[in-house]
Design a protein around this motif. Sequence first.
Motif: not given
Length: 492
Positions: A222-224, A229, A232, A252, A255, A311, A315
């Motif tokens: 979910k966070m990628a 990832h 995304l 994100t 998450s 992105s 993250i």
Amino acid sequence: MTEHLPILLIVLPLVAAPLCVIVHQRTAAYTLALVVSWITFAISIALVAQVSQTGVIRYNLGGWAPPYGIEYLVDSLSSFVMMFVSGIGAIVLVYAPKSVDDEIARSKHYLFYATYLLCLTGLMGMCVTGDLFNVFVFLEISSLSSYALISLGQTRRAPLAAFQYLIIGSIGATFILIGIGLLYQMTGTLNMADIAARVPHENGPRTVLVAFGFLVIGLCVKMAVFPLHTWLPNAYTYAPSVVTCFIAATATKVSVYAFIRVIFGIITPGFAFDYLPLDTELTILALVGIFVASTAAIYQANVKRLLAYSSVAQIGYMILGISMSTPGGLTAGIVHMFNHALIKGGLFMIVGCFALRLGSVKLDDWKGAGKTMPWTSLGWAIGGLALIGVPVTAGFISKWLLLTAAMEKGMWPVAVLMLLSSLLAVVYVWRVVETLYFSEPTAKVLQAKEAPLGMLIPTYVVLAGTFVFGVWTTYSADLAAAAAAGLLGATP
């Protein structure tokens, strides 16, 4: 009335969403969504102020105390995340009308605003709930809404991107649900504080270790987090511009918030980082992700895809701070959630302005646009400087705090790699700047007009925040430090 603010935060957008469908009229639906989103933002600000004055807020739904009832919990971390997520959601709706008119079929506008509010409901719910199963429920509300929003894109690739996101997101959600089920089997409760108190962290059954594994992997999807990832880039690239602005700045990050809650509120750093080598694994994944995604961004011809890979790299910085498990590292990770929401939200809003006037988000179609769209082009330069981490911008504060935390922990190689990774950001940001200012304008660019004020003003409000919180660092850094202290201090 103030005692019911935590539940109003959820109820207002949740009730307003079906009302947008009932009114079945685009202007009325937009007005309702705009008003509700700003009220939600105001409630979030009130909760931040209340938490700073009185401490943690606990709200029992229906008057049933946990573990029998569902508890909503607002502390320094959740109030901070709620504030910037709802703020971005409100500002993006001010920006939205022109972009929505251009990229989404007129007959679907009321559905767009209804789905937007449902997504906001899910994100707010994840922040406020103290019940682990509720985290899953609200996560799926936001995810399902995101799938629908992405599918509204103009090209045929949009539904395919949404479907890809749905498949991978459903796998992640299944992992999370299995982990929650196993923890419930072991503890007989779904309240996160009760689970942390009851679960045997060391020398416990193997079921506990398996549950933690499912939760961590599901949330990483979910966070990628690299290499999970893959959903995304397409999701950000083919979604309508206004949708990308919203989900890139918020989804994100929430998450990541849920990941922090699980690691520091349930698993505990002692188990995750001492008993298990999760800190080493997260550090490696974060660093590899930063370099691989930043390198991929350099070679993208589509600016949305460029920012999407950026992105993934950003993250990695958040995960790097979390993996340090120190007050400084955790503070840096939380601050970067906030700063990146401002930076990336502003940059995607700039992309939406170009998409409106030039009808394209491909870099070759932006050649020379600095001459005909000077304010929009300047916005990219401002956001790009913040993304690189130039002093007096919010991006600099994030990286400075991360560097400081890494050096305090003796992680000198990590600090050096972080500095080197910033050079990659310089390359892909400069590619766009060079195209805008140092290329001959195309015929279409020469005919282009500056983006409308209705889009530029909210965009510059967000971009101005990168300077405000790059100079006035005490507010965001103090809130993040208070959140980090609460997480580490409450850890058994």
